[in-house]
Motif scaffolding. Sequence first.
Motif, PDB file in Angstrom:
ATOM      1  N   GLY A 362       0.831  -1.200   0.000  1.00  0.00           N
ATOM      2  CA  GLY A 362       0.000   0.000   0.000  1.00  0.00           C
ATOM      3  C   GLY A 362       0.857   1.238   0.000  1.00  0.00           C
ATOM      4  N   THR A 366      -0.850   4.721   4.717  1.00  0.00           N
ATOM      5  CA  THR A 366      -2.156   4.039   4.712  1.00  0.00           C
ATOM      6  C   THR A 366      -2.410   3.235   5.978  1.00  0.00           C
ATOM      7  N   ASN A 475       5.772   0.009   0.470  1.00  0.00           N
ATOM      8  CA  ASN A 475       5.013   0.928  -0.380  1.00  0.00           C
ATOM      9  C   ASN A 475       5.584   0.948  -1.795  1.00  0.00           C
ATOM     10  N   PRO A 504      -5.639   3.099  -0.612  1.00  0.00           N
ATOM     11  CA  PRO A 504      -5.361   4.497  -0.253  1.00  0.00           C
ATOM     12  C   PRO A 504      -6.646   5.179   0.193  1.00  0.00           C
ATOM     13  N   LEU A 505      -6.502   6.302   0.845  1.00  0.00           N
ATOM     14  CA  LEU A 505      -7.665   6.991   1.409  1.00  0.00           C
ATOM     15  C   LEU A 505      -8.626   7.456   0.319  1.00  0.00           C
ATOM     16  N   ASN A 550      -2.328  10.148   2.314  1.00  0.00           N
ATOM     17  CA  ASN A 550      -3.253   9.202   2.937  1.00  0.00           C
ATOM     18  C   ASN A 550      -3.580   9.567   4.380  1.00  0.00           C
TER      19      ASN A 550
END
Length: 649
Positions: A362, A366, A475, A504-505, A550
């Motif tokens: 990710g 995150t 990441n 992710p957000l 994020n």
Amino acid sequence: MSSAESRPKPDHKVQPSHAAGVVQPAGSESKERPSTTAASQAESLIAAEKRMLEMTANEQSLRLIVDSIPGFVSTFNAAGEVELHNRQVLEYTGKTAEEMKNWATSEILHPDDLPRVIDAWRRGIEIGGPIDLEHRNRGADGVYRWFHGRAVPQRDAEGRIVRWYNLGTDIDERKRAEDELRKAVEQIAKSEAELRTIIDLIPQLITAVGTDGNFLYANQAVQEYTGLTKEELWLECFHPVFHPEDSERLHDQRETAISRRAPFEYERRIRRKDGQFRWFLVQYKPLLDERGEVSRWYVTSTDIDDRKHAEERTRQENFALREQIDQAFMFEKIVGSSPALKTVLSSIVKVAPTDSTVLITGETGTGKELIARAIHKGSQRAGQAFISVDCAAIPSPLIASELFGHEKGAFTGALQRRQGRFELAHSGTIFLDEIGELPAETQIAMLRVLQERRFERVGGTRVIPADVRIIAATNRNLSTAIAAGAFRTDLFYRLNVFPIRVPPLRERKEDIPMLVEYFVKRYAEKARKQITKIDKNTLKLCESYAWPGNIRELQNIVERSVILCSGETLWIDPAWLSSQEPPQPELSGPLTKTLRDREKEMIEAALAESKGKVAGPDGAAVKLRIPRSTLDGKIKQLKIKKYKFISET
């Protein structure tokens, strides 16, 4: 004796004929050459006299040699009668050679030792073997000292003893030391008996075990609690008194802990003589010898059964409350209810009870570590350690030592043994964040841990078992790193047993209002502020923003807002939110080439600072904090010409 006096008279019955090698009767000389025979006899006599003179000279030389020997040297004839003593014997006793001939009747030997010495000589002469004994001799000052005497026989060509040679060595200081040691041992034995009496009065269960873990001793409390006799304990019939579940659970842990030679403890159940099992806290402490090696272990077992039952009651009482808390906070700090997050939470629930390796991927920020902690909490290792390692934050030369530990003297600056993160995480979980940043050498060691579940400390040879669950995170795009040669394919497949992608957000915008409320409450309590509302425009702004950083970026923005908030309503300045992601540094080439170039620059800088020296306190190896052998290998691998730095000075 002159040659004239040594010649035989004419009326002798036999004469030696050295020239012919036979004995002839007197008067049987050849009538044809009488003068020749007489000449031969004269020559033989002259040669014999010459040999006698040579023997006399040799005897004098031998006597000088014997007198120069620092020990006490004596010779005896075949019957054990004194022939000579060297100068040291006469000086020590203050006696003349004549006075020393009758040693068996003199006062030279201690009266208590004299019969034993005479008997030893008698037996030695009878069997013809060496005589070896210790006795006391009196010196000229009247003081007796201990001596070790050894007599060996000299034999002729036919094996008959013709002489005895005896060497006496002063061992008085050694005998006194032995006597002191004997007294000390007796005192220790007495003290040990007193100590055992004291230990038997202690209500705790106390045992002693050897370095191999085998039983050596148990106090009276052990016998009274278990109902076993001392003989049964010696025969190690005590194993059934341990709960079988604990024995299976603790076997490897105990063996590993003993091999570490450091104090340790664990909890186990021990059966009382009435058949009831009770919980005990078992503590091991090593007894070290003068070399620092473990000579034995002392084990104390303290009854904690009442405490364990109280803890169990408390655990059961809090179980329902804990479930409510977990549900409310969605795995504690993992906040949200979006479909993307629910997929992640479902994966956590499925993989947590297993012992499988997990690879979490990710973008940065995150919350990959939160996912790892949630997996650990839901596993059977939840009660053990959770060790987090940021592989990107540790310098490349130190990463192996950080992960696997090092032995004393493994490299310059390694002043003592140090446990690595894998040892600290034993029986628990290790979280390797930014696994994609591992150097190539460490990737090989990591592959061995995953394959064989064991490793060695840096500079060590002992293989250490690794009872650790591994959770890795990155990441980076590992597929790209593999294509660039910066990450091993086999290591990737070992790590990628159960992959979890953290979204992710921007893919879980439904969770943003809940996250904002969570962070507002958290930071408002820290700042002791009463913030009860969140501006609607602020929430819309947060939902429309891409959040390249994020959750970490959202957390920082909310914390800043709380600090600046002066009322009950939280707001966020739109200027704080950038629509552009922070610029990423461009790599001048493939990732491997960039890393190699950076490594080469660091080594060359260290060589320049140390003026071309690799080893020594001012060498480049010390500055880089890596072993000299590793640095030499790097210099060769990167084709660095270290001599140019010497010429520059």
